[in-house]
Write an enzyme that holds these catalytic residues in place. Structure first.
Site, short mmCIF file in Angstrom:
data_model
loop_
_atom_site.label_atom_id
_atom_site.label_comp_id
_atom_site.label_asym_id
_atom_site.label_seq_id
_atom_site.Cartn_x
_atom_site.Cartn_y
_atom_site.Cartn_z
N VAL A 1 1.56 1.98 6.69
CA VAL A 1 0.68 1.67 7.58
C VAL A 1 0.99 2.01 9.00
O VAL A 1 1.64 1.21 9.66
CB VAL A 1 0.01 0.26 7.23
N PRO A 2 0.10 2.75 9.51
CA PRO A 2 0.47 3.11 11.00
C PRO A 2 -0.36 2.04 11.79
O PRO A 2 -1.25 2.25 12.53
CB PRO A 2 -0.43 4.55 11.24
N CYS A 3 0.42 0.99 11.91
CA CYS A 3 -0.27 -0.13 12.67
C CYS A 3 -0.12 0.16 14.20
O CYS A 3 -0.87 -0.50 14.90
CB CYS A 3 0.64 -1.26 12.18
N HIS A 4 0.67 1.13 14.62
CA HIS A 4 0.64 1.12 16.13
C HIS A 4 -0.31 2.06 16.28
O HIS A 4 -0.66 2.39 17.66
CB HIS A 4 1.88 2.26 16.12
N ARG A 5 -1.35 2.53 15.65
CA ARG A 5 -2.67 3.23 15.99
C ARG A 5 -3.73 2.42 16.10
O ARG A 5 -4.84 2.60 16.47
CB ARG A 5 -3.01 4.22 14.91
#
Length: 108
Positions: free
Chosen positions: A55-59
């Site tokens: 999961v690209p939580c940094h996006r």
DNA sequence: ATTTTGACCGTGC
DNA sequence: CGCACGGCCAAAA
């Protein structure tokens, strides 16, 4: 795996996973995609438990293009810049141009 | 069941 | 543009 199907957690993760590279979404957007447009609070809490690399939580950024929070704010800024985004010292430039909108959620 | 907390958002000065 | 306050939702204790 703290994401039972049907739970808010699972829906939020699914929404974040739907954010393509070079694009960003606010907690409010993710919450809306998850089915709870007023649950950005819970979204942030869930993101804090984002231990899933899938999961690209940094996006996920704050409203208005703010970086929001992160385990390593500096790393988040670098990741966004690495994806082609222009990030200021505290906010994302051209945020409106890189803001991810779910298919069908646009103006209608 | 109630209370507290958390990577928040919007408004007011 | 920055800081302070209130409001909101869900999960954990």
């Amino acid at each position: 795996m703290p994401a039972p199907e049907g739970s808010f957690h699972a829906r939020v993760i699914a929404a974040v996973r739907g954010i393509p590279r070079g694009r960003v979404a606010t907690y409010g957007d993710v919450a809306a995609l998850a089915g709870r447009p007023r649950a950005w609070r819970a979204v942030g809490a869930i993101m804090s438990t984002c231990r899933i690399p899938s999961v690209p939580c940094h996006r996920v950024v704050g409203a208005g293009g703010r970086l929001g929070g992160y385990s390593d704010p500096l790393r988040k800024r670098r990741l966004l810049q690495d994806e082609g985004l222009v990030v200021g010292q505290r906010k994302i430039q051209q945020f409106d141009a890189v803001r991810w909108t779910a298919p069908g959620s646009e103006g209608r």
